[in-house]
Design a protein around this motif. Structure first.
Motif, PDB file in Angstrom:
ATOM      1  N   VAL A 512       0.835  -1.199   0.000  1.00 34.01           N
ATOM      2  CA  VAL A 512       0.000   0.000   0.000  1.00 34.01           C
ATOM      3  C   VAL A 512       0.872   1.251   0.000  1.00 34.01           C
ATOM      4  CG1 VAL A 512      -1.610   1.359   1.398  1.00 34.01           C
ATOM      5  CG2 VAL A 512      -2.018  -1.081   1.034  1.00 34.01           C
ATOM      6  N   SER A 513       1.950   1.242   0.786  1.00 35.32           N
ATOM      7  CA  SER A 513       2.850   2.393   0.838  1.00 35.32           C
ATOM      8  C   SER A 513       3.472   2.662  -0.528  1.00 35.32           C
ATOM      9  CB  SER A 513       3.957   2.155   1.871  1.00 35.32           C
ATOM     10  OG  SER A 513       3.431   2.039   3.173  1.00 35.32           O
ATOM     11  N   ALA A 514       3.938   1.610  -1.186  1.00 33.22           N
ATOM     12  CA  ALA A 514       4.564   1.775  -2.499  1.00 33.22           C
ATOM     13  C   ALA A 514       3.575   2.313  -3.516  1.00 33.22           C
ATOM     14  CB  ALA A 514       5.134   0.438  -2.965  1.00 33.22           C
ATOM     15  N   LYS A 515       2.358   1.795  -3.483  1.00 33.34           N
ATOM     16  CA  LYS A 515       1.345   2.259  -4.425  1.00 33.34           C
ATOM     17  C   LYS A 515       0.985   3.719  -4.152  1.00 33.34           C
ATOM     18  CE  LYS A 515      -1.747  -0.687  -5.743  1.00 33.34           C
ATOM     19  NZ  LYS A 515      -2.960  -1.561  -5.834  1.00 33.34           N
ATOM     20  N   ALA A 516       0.953   4.104  -2.880  1.00 36.53           N
ATOM     21  CA  ALA A 516       0.649   5.490  -2.533  1.00 36.53           C
ATOM     22  C   ALA A 516       1.697   6.437  -3.111  1.00 36.53           C
ATOM     23  CB  ALA A 516       0.566   5.641  -1.017  1.00 36.53           C
ATOM     24  N   PHE A 517       2.973   6.088  -2.952  1.00 34.96           N
ATOM     25  CA  PHE A 517       4.031   6.948  -3.476  1.00 34.96           C
ATOM     26  C   PHE A 517       3.980   7.010  -5.001  1.00 34.96           C
ATOM     27  CE2 PHE A 517       5.642   6.774   0.773  1.00 34.96           C
ATOM     28  CZ  PHE A 517       6.410   7.922   0.915  1.00 34.96           C
ATOM     29  N   ALA A 518       3.717   5.879  -5.638  1.00 38.64           N
ATOM     30  CA  ALA A 518       3.622   5.870  -7.098  1.00 38.64           C
ATOM     31  C   ALA A 518       2.473   6.745  -7.575  1.00 38.64           C
ATOM     32  CB  ALA A 518       3.440   4.434  -7.594  1.00 38.64           C
ATOM     33  N   THR A 519       1.372   6.714  -6.850  1.00 40.20           N
ATOM     34  CA  THR A 519       0.208   7.508  -7.237  1.00 40.20           C
ATOM     35  C   THR A 519       0.500   8.996  -7.145  1.00 40.20           C
ATOM     36  OG1 THR A 519      -1.317   5.768  -6.519  1.00 40.20           O
ATOM     37  CG2 THR A 519      -2.206   7.994  -6.690  1.00 40.20           C
ATOM     38  N   VAL A 520       1.172   9.418  -6.084  1.00 35.12           N
ATOM     39  CA  VAL A 520       1.440  10.850  -5.940  1.00 35.12           C
ATOM     40  C   VAL A 520       2.435  11.320  -6.994  1.00 35.12           C
ATOM     41  CG1 VAL A 520       2.226  12.665  -4.385  1.00 35.12           C
ATOM     42  CG2 VAL A 520       0.851  10.799  -3.502  1.00 35.12           C
ATOM     43  N   ARG A 521       3.353  10.474  -7.386  1.00 30.43           N
ATOM     44  CA  ARG A 521       4.248  10.847  -8.487  1.00 30.43           C
ATOM     45  C   ARG A 521       3.434  11.108  -9.761  1.00 30.43           C
ATOM     46  NH1 ARG A 521       9.701   9.592  -7.439  1.00 30.43           N
ATOM     47  NH2 ARG A 521      10.165   9.414  -9.647  1.00 30.43           N
ATOM     48  N   THR A 522       2.414  10.307  -9.978  1.00 31.66           N
ATOM     49  CA  THR A 522       1.555  10.528 -11.136  1.00 31.66           C
ATOM     50  C   THR A 522       0.780  11.831 -10.994  1.00 31.66           C
ATOM     51  OG1 THR A 522       1.345   8.136 -11.418  1.00 31.66           O
ATOM     52  CG2 THR A 522      -0.259   9.510 -12.567  1.00 31.66           C
ATOM     53  N   MET A 523       0.380  12.179  -9.782  1.00 33.80           N
ATOM     54  CA  MET A 523      -0.294  13.458  -9.555  1.00 33.80           C
ATOM     55  C   MET A 523       0.596  14.623  -9.965  1.00 33.80           C
ATOM     56  SD  MET A 523      -1.968  12.582  -5.813  1.00 33.80           S
ATOM     57  CE  MET A 523      -2.888  14.105  -5.579  1.00 33.80           C
ATOM     58  N   VAL A 524       1.887  14.527  -9.659  1.00 29.59           N
ATOM     59  CA  VAL A 524       2.830  15.580 -10.036  1.00 29.59           C
ATOM     60  C   VAL A 524       2.811  15.787 -11.546  1.00 29.59           C
ATOM     61  CG1 VAL A 524       5.262  16.247 -10.081  1.00 29.59           C
ATOM     62  CG2 VAL A 524       4.316  15.144  -8.040  1.00 29.59           C
ATOM     63  N   GLU A 525       2.872  14.691 -12.287  1.00 28.43           N
ATOM     64  CA  GLU A 525       2.939  14.779 -13.747  1.00 28.43           C
ATOM     65  C   GLU A 525       1.625  15.261 -14.344  1.00 28.43           C
ATOM     66  OE1 GLU A 525       6.191  11.397 -14.903  1.00 28.43           O
ATOM     67  OE2 GLU A 525       4.217  10.679 -14.268  1.00 28.43           O
ATOM     68  N   ARG A 526       0.515  14.769 -13.817  1.00 32.41           N
ATOM     69  CA  ARG A 526      -0.780  15.162 -14.380  1.00 32.41           C
ATOM     70  C   ARG A 526      -1.101  16.625 -14.088  1.00 32.41           C
ATOM     71  NH1 ARG A 526      -5.262  10.313 -14.032  1.00 32.41           N
ATOM     72  NH2 ARG A 526      -4.298   8.980 -15.608  1.00 32.41           N
ATOM     73  N   ALA A 527      -0.768  17.096 -12.902  1.00 33.61           N
ATOM     74  CA  ALA A 527      -1.004  18.510 -12.601  1.00 33.61           C
ATOM     75  C   ALA A 527      -0.185  19.399 -13.525  1.00 33.61           C
ATOM     76  CB  ALA A 527      -0.668  18.800 -11.145  1.00 33.61           C
ATOM     77  N   ALA A 528       1.023  18.962 -13.850  1.00 33.18           N
ATOM     78  CA  ALA A 528       1.880  19.749 -14.742  1.00 33.18           C
ATOM     79  C   ALA A 528       1.277  19.872 -16.134  1.00 33.18           C
ATOM     80  CB  ALA A 528       3.267  19.123 -14.820  1.00 33.18           C
ATOM     81  N   GLU A 529       0.483  18.888 -16.546  1.00 32.91           N
ATOM     82  CA  GLU A 529      -0.180  18.976 -17.847  1.00 32.91           C
ATOM     83  C   GLU A 529      -1.150  20.149 -17.902  1.00 32.91           C
ATOM     84  OE1 GLU A 529      -2.031  15.223 -18.556  1.00 32.91           O
ATOM     85  OE2 GLU A 529      -0.150  14.100 -18.516  1.00 32.91           O
ATOM     86  N   LEU A 530      -1.646  20.569 -16.742  1.00 37.06           N
ATOM     87  CA  LEU A 530      -2.521  21.740 -16.672  1.00 37.06           C
ATOM     88  C   LEU A 530      -1.742  23.016 -16.359  1.00 37.06           C
ATOM     89  CD1 LEU A 530      -5.575  20.315 -14.660  1.00 37.06           C
ATOM     90  CD2 LEU A 530      -5.307  20.520 -17.136  1.00 37.06           C
ATOM     91  N   GLY A 531      -0.415  22.899 -16.218  1.00 32.49           N
ATOM     92  CA  GLY A 531       0.411  24.068 -15.953  1.00 32.49           C
ATOM     93  C   GLY A 531       0.646  24.354 -14.488  1.00 32.49           C
ATOM     94  N   TYR A 532       0.415  23.365 -13.613  1.00 32.33           N
ATOM     95  CA  TYR A 532       0.550  23.595 -12.182  1.00 32.33           C
ATOM     96  C   TYR A 532       1.720  22.814 -11.602  1.00 32.33           C
ATOM     97  CZ  TYR A 532      -4.185  25.360 -12.812  1.00 32.33           C
ATOM     98  OH  TYR A 532      -5.280  26.058 -13.245  1.00 32.33           O
ATOM     99  N   GLY A 533       2.441  23.461 -10.686  1.00 29.17           N
ATOM    100  CA  GLY A 533       3.554  22.820 -10.003  1.00 29.17           C
ATOM    101  C   GLY A 533       3.439  22.998  -8.508  1.00 29.17           C
ATOM    102  N   GLU A 534       4.259  22.239  -7.788  1.00 28.47           N
ATOM    103  CA  GLU A 534       4.218  22.266  -6.331  1.00 28.47           C
ATOM    104  C   GLU A 534       4.867  23.519  -5.759  1.00 28.47           C
ATOM    105  OE1 GLU A 534       3.920  18.945  -3.788  1.00 28.47           O
ATOM    106  OE2 GLU A 534       5.380  17.914  -5.030  1.00 28.47           O
ATOM    107  N   TYR A 535       4.349  23.927  -4.598  1.00 28.98           N
ATOM    108  CA  TYR A 535       5.020  24.996  -3.854  1.00 28.98           C
ATOM    109  C   TYR A 535       5.994  24.409  -2.842  1.00 28.98           C
ATOM    110  CZ  TYR A 535       2.959  24.630   0.847  1.00 28.98           C
ATOM    111  OH  TYR A 535       2.644  24.229   2.119  1.00 28.98           O
ATOM    112  N   ARG A 536       5.915  23.099  -2.617  1.00 28.31           N
ATOM    113  CA  ARG A 536       6.726  22.445  -1.586  1.00 28.31           C
ATOM    114  C   ARG A 536       6.687  20.950  -1.875  1.00 28.31           C
ATOM    115  NH1 ARG A 536       4.923  22.889   4.748  1.00 28.31           N
ATOM    116  NH2 ARG A 536       6.686  21.813   5.727  1.00 28.31           N
ATOM    117  N   ALA A 537       7.818  20.362  -2.214  1.00 30.77           N
ATOM    118  CA  ALA A 537       7.813  18.994  -2.733  1.00 30.77           C
ATOM    119  C   ALA A 537       8.250  17.981  -1.685  1.00 30.77           C
ATOM    120  CB  ALA A 537       8.728  18.890  -3.949  1.00 30.77           C
ATOM    121  N   HIS A 538       7.669  16.800  -1.769  1.00 28.01           N
ATOM    122  CA  HIS A 538       8.080  15.676  -0.934  1.00 28.01           C
ATOM    123  C   HIS A 538       9.480  15.232  -1.342  1.00 28.01           C
ATOM    124  CE1 HIS A 538       8.214  11.643   0.786  1.00 28.01           C
ATOM    125  NE2 HIS A 538       7.139  11.929   1.496  1.00 28.01           N
TER     126      HIS A 538
END
Length: 589
Positions: A512-538
Motif C-alpha cells: 500500500v505504501s509503495a502504491k501510494a508513493f507511485a500515485t502521488v508521483r503521477t499526480m505531479v505529472e498530471r497537474a503539470a499537464e494543466l500548468g501547475y507545479g508544487e510549492y513544496r515537494a516531498h
C-alpha cells in the motif's frame, strides 16, 4: 444524533461498515476529465514485491532522475566523525541507528531505509555551526539541516542522499529579542512556536500574537524555510519573516537586508536592503544554514471572531471559491483561510467525526455525502476568522454571512466573538490556531499507522480552475491507489491557493505504501499537464517536481545551479534539495 459546536453532529454509523470493496466513480469535469477519459484506462503504478516499500519500478518517463545526477550514498569516514566530535563534543554526535531514526519521517514504511543518514550533529551555537561547515567543506561531507526535525508527510528531516550527515539545530533554542514597541521577535532555529508563545507570556508580552501553523511543535525558522503555511494576517504571502543570519559554505557569516550594516536597528523591520534582496534565496534552498531570523508579531485585537463556513455539496466548490476570492479582494477575509474536504475535516472536528479514517478503501460518493450531511461539516468546510475593532468585526462577519448565503444550503457558524480579555477562554483547536495560540491538539485525531503524503500545487483563485484541478487529482488518487482523496485548500493570498492534497495510507503495509508513493508521483505529472507545479515537494519526488519547471529548457534550474556552484563549490549543503544538485553530483554537464 448529538448536537455539537459549530452546528456539527456525530454520525450514527462508523464509516468502516461500508466495507473496503467500494470504489467511487465520478463523471469527469471539464477539460481535465475529458483528457483523462482519453488516456489508457486506470493508472498502473509498477510496485515491487512487498517488503520493499520504496522500490517502485520507474517508467521510461521517470528515468531522467537516473541520468542527470549522481545520488550514490555517502560514507562518513571515522576520522571525519572524530573531527565533528572534537568540534562540538562527542555527546552531541550521534551515529547509532536508534538516534538517527528520530530524524526520519514517521510516514515512511518502517522497513524503508532509502534516505537514511550516517550521523546527527547537535551544535549549540552559530560558532559550532561554522566549525561543522568548515570540516564538511574540507572533507566534502554533505550536510542536511533541520531545525526541529518535523516536516512530516514531506519526507521529514531525512536527507535526499543516503549517508548525508544531519545537522539538527534543536539546541539553538534561544529567543534572542522581543521588541514590544515594533512587535517582532528574533529567534534561533531551535525555537518552536510553543517556545516563543511561552516566552511572550513569561516576559509580559502576551498581548503579542504569533501567526502559527496547525501544530506548534515545529521550528519557526524551519517552517519558514520550507514555505510552511501559518494562518493569521501575517501568514498571507509569508509576510512575517524578516532579516536572516546565515552561515555560508566557507564558514563565514552573512546578514541579509539592513543587517548588512553592523548593529542596524532596521534589520528586522524592513524586508529589503540595498541591491538584490537575498532572504528568499535561502527558502527551500541549499546555499547556507540560517542561524537566526526576525519574525513579525501582531497585537492582540479588541475583537476576534472565528468562523466555520460549509459547502454542502461537492458541485458547489467552484461557486464557493469565487465568492471567497471577492471577499478577499475586498479586504473582508484576511489571513489564510483553509477549505477542506469532508474526510480531511475529521482532523478538525473529531468530536463530530471520530478519528480521521482516510486510509481506508475509497468510499462511494453517496457515503461521503451521507457523512457530510449527518455530521454537518459539508462536502467542503472552511475555517477563517475576523480580527479587529468590535464594530469592524461585526460588520465583516455580516458581510461574509450575506455573501456565503448565495450557496444553497450553506451555513456560517459563528459561535462567539472573543474580546482581548477572553483569550484564556479559547478552547477549540481551530480557534486557538487562528488566535495565535500554538498547540498539539490535532494529533489526538490522527490514528496510529496512518500516514499521508503531501502534494501541493498552486492554483489561481478561480472556481473553474480549482474544480478542474481537484477533479483531476481526485481521479488520480482513486484510480491509482484505491484510497481516499484528502485535500485542504490553503488560500495564501487574494489571488492564489495551494491545494494541499494527496492521500492517507497504512504505513505498516509495504505494498500500500509503495502504491501510494507511485500515485502521488503521477499526480505531479498530471497537474503539470494543466500548468501547475508544487510549492513544496516531498523528498521522494523533489526531482520529478522540479522537472516540471521546464520553461526555456529548464532555464530556472540552470540559473539556480550556477548560484549553487558559485556559493557552495564543494556541494556540501543539501545536495538534491528541491531538484538542485551541485556540480560534483550532476552527470548531465
Amino acid at each position: 444524533m448529538v448536537q455539537r459546536r459549530h452546528g456539527l453532529v456525530r454520525a450514527n454509523h462508523p464509516r468502516g461498515r461500508h466495507g473496503r470493496a467500494h470504489r467511487r466513480r465520478r463523471a469527469p469535469h471539464g477539460p481535465a476529465g475529458r483528457a483523462a477519459a482519453r488516456r489508457d484506462g486506470a493508472l498502473r503504478p509498477h510496485v515491487a514485491a512487498a517488503g520493499h516499500a520504496a522500490s517502485i519500478q520507474l517508467s521510461a518517463e521517470d528515468r531522467f532522475e537516473m541520468t542527470r545526477f549522481d545520488d550514490r550514498p555517502f560514507e562518513l569516514p571515522g576520522e571525519v566523525a572524530q573531527r565533528f566530535c572534537d568540534a562540538i563534543g562527542a555527546e552531541h554526535v550521534h551515529t547509532d541507528e536508534a538516534a538517527r531514526d528520530e530524524y526520519r519521517d514517521p510516514y515512511w514504511h518502517r522497513d524503508d531505509r532509502t534516505y537514511d543518514s550516517s550521523a546527527v550533529l547537535y551544535p549549540a551555537s552559530t560558532e559550532e555551526v561554522q566549525a561543522i561547515v568548515r570540516i564538511a567543506g574540507e572533507h566534502g561531507v554533505p550536510l542536511w539541516t533541520s531545525s526541529q526535525g518535523r516536516n512530516n508527510g514531506y519526507g521529514g528531516p531525512s536527507p535526499r542522499v543516503r549517508g548525508t550527515v544531519l545537522v539538527s539545530l534543536r539546541r539553538m533554542n534561544r529567543v534572542l529579542e522581543i521588541n514590544h514597541e515594533l512587535a517582532y521577535a528574533v529567534v534561533e532555529p531551535g525555537v518552536s512556536w510553543l517556545d516563543l508563545h511561552a516566552e511572550l507570556e513569561r516576559t509580559g508580552n502576551g498581548d503579542l500574537m504569533i501567526s502559527v501553523p496547525d501544530l506548534g511543535w515545529g521550528s519557526i525558522i524551519g517552517n519558514t524555510l520550507d514555505s510552511g503555511v501559518t494562518y493569521l494576517p501575517y501568514g498571507m504571502d509569508y509576510q512575517a519573516p524578516t532579516g536572516m543570519e546565515v552561515v555560508l559554505a566557507d564558514g563565514t557569516l552573512l546578514r541579509t537586508g539592513m543587517g548588512a550594516i553592523p548593529d542596524s536597528p532596521s534589520w528586522h523591520v524592513y524586508k529589503r536592503g540595498l541591491g538584490p534582496v537575498l532572504d528568499p534565496l535561502f527558502v527551500q534552498a541549499s546555499f547556507g544554514i540560517v542561524t537566526r531570523m526576525g519574525y513579525w508579531l501582531m497585537r492582540r485585537p479588541k475583537a476576534y471572531a472565528p468562523l466555520f463556513l460549509t459547502v454542502p455539496r461537492d458541485e458547489q466548490l467552484a461557486q464557493a471559491i469565487d465568492i471567497l476570492r471577492e471577499l478577499r479582494l475586498a479586504g473582508i477575509i484576511r489571513g489564510v483561510p483553509v477549505m477542506q474536504n469532508t474526510l480531511t475535516l475529521a482532523s478538525h472536528f473529531p468530536e463530530a467525526m471520530g478519528k480521521m479514517q482516510g486510509a481506508e478503501a475509497t468510499l462511494p460518493d453517496e457515503v461521503i455525502q451521507e457523512i457530510a450531511d449527518e455530521t454537518g461539516v459539508g462536502r467542503w468546510g472552511m475555517r477563517t476568522a475576523v480580527w479587529g475593532e468590535p464594530a469592524v468585526v461585526e460588520a465583516h462577519v455580516q458581510a461574509i454571512t450575506d455573501a456565503w448565503g448565495a450557496i444553497e444550503g450553506s451555513r456560517v457558524d459563528h459561535a462567539r466573538t472573543y474580546s482581548s480579555d477572553d483569550w484564556h477562554e479559547i478552547d477549540h483547536f481551530v480557534d486557538k490556531v487562528q488566535a495565535g495560540i500554538p498547540n498539539l491538539d490535532m494529533l489526538e485525531s490522527l490514528p496510529d499507522n496512518v500516514g499521508h503524503i503531501g502534494f501541493s500545487p498552486v492554483v489561481p483563485l478561480v472556481g473553474s480552475k480549482m474544480r478542474e484541478l481537484v477533479d483531476l487529482l481526485e481521479e488520480t488518487v482513486v484510480e491509482g491507489s484505491g484510497l481516499n482523496f484528502v485535500a485542504g485548500i490553503c488560500v495564501i493570498s487574494e489571488r492564489s491557493a495551494m491545494v494541499v492534497s494527496g492521500l492517507a495510507f497504512d504505513t505498516s503495509d509495504a505494498e500500500v505504501s509503495a502504491k501510494a508513493f507511485a500515485t502521488v508521483r503521477t499526480m505531479v505529472e498530471r497537474a503539470a499537464e494543466l500548468g501547475y507545479g508544487e510549492y513544496r515537494a516531498h523528498l521522494d519526488f523533489m526531482d520529478l517536481a522540479a522537472e516540471q519547471y521546464s520553461f526555456g529548457d529548464h532555464a530556472y534550474r540552470r540559473f539556480v545551479e550556477r548560484i549553487k556552484d558559485a556559493v557552495d563549490p564543494e556541494g556540501i549543503f543539501a545536495p538534491g534539495r528541491h531538484g538542485i544538485w551541485p556540480a560534483n553530483r550532476r552527470t548531465d554537464g
